[in-house]
Design a protein around this motif. Structure first.
Motif, PDB file in Angstrom:
ATOM      1  N   ALA A  97       4.689 -10.208  -0.019  1.00 42.52           N
ATOM      2  CA  ALA A  97       3.854  -9.415   0.885  1.00 42.52           C
ATOM      3  C   ALA A  97       3.611 -10.133   2.207  1.00 42.52           C
ATOM      4  N   HIS A 141      -1.807  -6.274  -1.975  1.00 44.74           N
ATOM      5  CA  HIS A 141      -3.080  -5.553  -1.831  1.00 44.74           C
ATOM      6  C   HIS A 141      -4.271  -6.485  -2.060  1.00 44.74           C
ATOM      7  N   ARG A 142      -4.172  -7.346  -3.076  1.00 44.79           N
ATOM      8  CA  ARG A 142      -5.267  -8.280  -3.349  1.00 44.79           C
ATOM      9  C   ARG A 142      -5.456  -9.277  -2.212  1.00 44.79           C
ATOM     10  N   SER A 153       4.757  -8.758   5.819  1.00 43.11           N
ATOM     11  CA  SER A 153       3.776  -8.524   6.877  1.00 43.11           C
ATOM     12  C   SER A 153       4.137  -9.253   8.163  1.00 43.11           C
ATOM     13  N   GLY A 182      -5.108  -8.411   0.875  1.00 46.17           N
ATOM     14  CA  GLY A 182      -5.490  -7.642   2.054  1.00 46.17           C
ATOM     15  C   GLY A 182      -4.329  -7.066   2.832  1.00 46.17           C
ATOM     16  N   ILE A 183      -3.145  -7.008   2.216  1.00 48.17           N
ATOM     17  CA  ILE A 183      -1.957  -6.481   2.881  1.00 48.17           C
ATOM     18  C   ILE A 183      -1.598  -5.153   2.229  1.00 48.17           C
ATOM     19  N   ASP A 184      -1.749  -4.069   2.950  1.00 49.13           N
ATOM     20  CA  ASP A 184      -1.484  -2.740   2.415  1.00 49.13           C
ATOM     21  C   ASP A 184      -0.029  -2.370   2.676  1.00 49.13           C
ATOM     22  N   ILE A 185       0.698  -2.090   1.625  1.00 45.33           N
ATOM     23  CA  ILE A 185       2.115  -1.774   1.733  1.00 45.33           C
ATOM     24  C   ILE A 185       2.347  -0.412   1.093  1.00 45.33           C
ATOM     25  N   ARG A 186       2.790   0.546   1.893  1.00 46.16           N
ATOM     26  CA  ARG A 186       3.020   1.894   1.394  1.00 46.16           C
ATOM     27  C   ARG A 186       4.256   1.922   0.497  1.00 46.16           C
ATOM     28  N   VAL A 194       3.689  -5.846  -4.831  1.00 45.89           N
ATOM     29  CA  VAL A 194       2.890  -5.014  -3.931  1.00 45.89           C
ATOM     30  C   VAL A 194       1.400  -5.157  -4.263  1.00 45.89           C
ATOM     31  N   ALA A 195       1.073  -5.170  -5.561  1.00 48.96           N
ATOM     32  CA  ALA A 195      -0.326  -5.329  -5.967  1.00 48.96           C
ATOM     33  C   ALA A 195      -0.879  -6.676  -5.500  1.00 48.96           C
TER      34      ALA A 195
END
Length: 411
Positions: free
Chosen positions: A289, A323-324, A293, A326-330, A319-320
């Protein structure tokens, strides 16, 4: 290659096209083994097989850019490791070796990977040598010999390895390399000889291959973990004029993201392998991630038959972790890690890796969101031919070594 190509329309599914786009309630049309159209409400023409994808998801076929299926074949037998066909541990420079000569196409793991949506694999030699040899790119179809599986006109690749594996493979016998110093110097000497030795009568195939890499004719793939080791290798590439297609494993790639960007190279990583040896100690779950980013080309790999069956789950875990952090990946971006980016790593992004008109129709129809652990590959298509169907035993390949065994005992 598959011969049962059919004109197909996948209708009314959620499509992640591998090019960064998502289409809801949309269709994919396949003709003559190629993707010809994506969109809503495509015409249902006569003679086309229509597959209702309502409530299901559609992606490009998964590409595993680092696999040892066939040359570290199942079943695993405790005493078999020394005779696996993945390493030729007789000379640190094995650039003239070819992974394809060790591939057993009856490895049951190929079918397991297919059931997980994997349509293309790069099989690499192991990591015992500084130069392990040539890679081979395979379509995940059934065949009698490796020639039946080879991806036509695929780019050539070569495997290198730094760090613990080569130094431990040779150092204990008193033969170089025995340290990281020896690893780097052994590589430099080989590249230097290849650059200097341009005599027409030169017959050592190893240095011909290195010269081909310097000329851009062979993609260089390097097994490497630690940030400083990776940085040395990028410096070596600049010194001798070869390009590194990807650093594989790359547990500390997150520490040197700018270096990857400058080199225009990809990182091929795991979702969460950590700590199983010293050079993997600083591996973190957010590695992929963080690379993504920062704009680095990142992809996931298996390196093991177990992970090779669950590449979509590996993606979901990575991906999870983002998210933990703070990186949002569609999902439409994430799917590129195991499709388009992986195709780039092996030099086939113009033919596979995304669902775009003119590209090969390598397609997976998932029961649900592929980033869910509960989703399964319902159908898998390669070159427009259906090669796997979760509900049809006739389209569930079984290797010869499993014939006659009860299904519960399949490997």
């Amino acid at each position: 290659m598959p011969s049962n190509q059919i004109d197909t329309l996948f209708a009314n599914g959620t499509i992640l096209d591998g090019a960064g786009n998502r289409f809801d309630g949309a269709d994919v049309r396949v003709r003559d083994g190629k993707v010809v159209a994506i969109g809503n409400g495509l015409e249902r023409s006569e003679g086309t097989t229509v597959i209702d994808a309502t409530g299901r998801w559609i992606t490009p076929g998964i590409i595993d850019p680092h696999s040892h299926l066939g040359n570290a074949a199942l079943p695993f037998v405790p005493d078999e490791l020394p005779v696996w066909d993945v390493n030729e541990i007789t000379d640190p420079n094995g650039a003239d070796m070819r992974a394809e000569h060790g591939v057993r196409v009856q490895d049951p793991a190929f079918a397991r990977a297919l059931a997980g949506g994997v349509t293309t694999l790069q099989i690499l030699p192991g990591s015992a040598n500084l130069f392990g040899g040539r890679t081979v790119i395979l379509k995940n179809v059934t065949g009698v010999t490796v020639q039946d599986l080879k991806f036509p006109s695929a780019p050539a690749g070569m495997k290198m390895a730094c760090g613990e594996n080569p130094k431990f493979s040779y150092g204990e016998d008193g033969k170089a390399p025995a340290s990281r110093m020896g690893v780097v110097e052994g590589m430099r000497r080989a590249w230097a000889r290849a650059r200097a030795d341009i005599r027409e009568d030169q017959t050592d195939e190893r240095y011909k291959i290195l010269r081909a890499a310097m000329n851009g004719e062979i993609h260089v793939h390097i097994h490497c973990y630690r940030a400083e080791d990776i940085a040395y290798l990028f410096g070596m590439a600049r010194e001798f004029g070869f390009k590194i297609a990807a650093i594989h494993h790359a547990s500390e790639a997150y520490k040197i993201r700018d270096t990857f960007l400058t080199a225009d190279s990809c990182a091929v990583v795991w979702s969460d392998w950590w700590g199983y040896k010293l050079e993997a100690y600083d591996g973190i779950r957010a590695n992929a991630a963080l690379l993504h980013s920062s704009g680095v080309c990142v992809t996931l790999h298996s390196d093991s038959p177990s992970l090779g069956q669950r590449m979509n789950v590996e993606l979901a875990k990575a991906v999870a972790a983002g998210h933990r952090a703070g990186i949002d990946i569609r999902p439409e971006e994430a799917i590129r890690w195991i499709t388009f980016n992986a195709a780039r790593v092996i030099g086939l992004e113009d033919r596979i890796g995304s669902l775009e008109p003119g590209k090969n129709a390598d397609i997976v129809l998932w029961s649900g969101n592929p980033l869910s652990i509960y989703s399964r590959a319902d159908l898998v298509m390669i070159d427009g031919a259906m090669v796997y169907d979760r509900f049809d035993p006739a389209l569930q390949p079984i290797s010869d070594i499993e014939l006659g065994q009860p299904a519960s005992e399949h490997i």
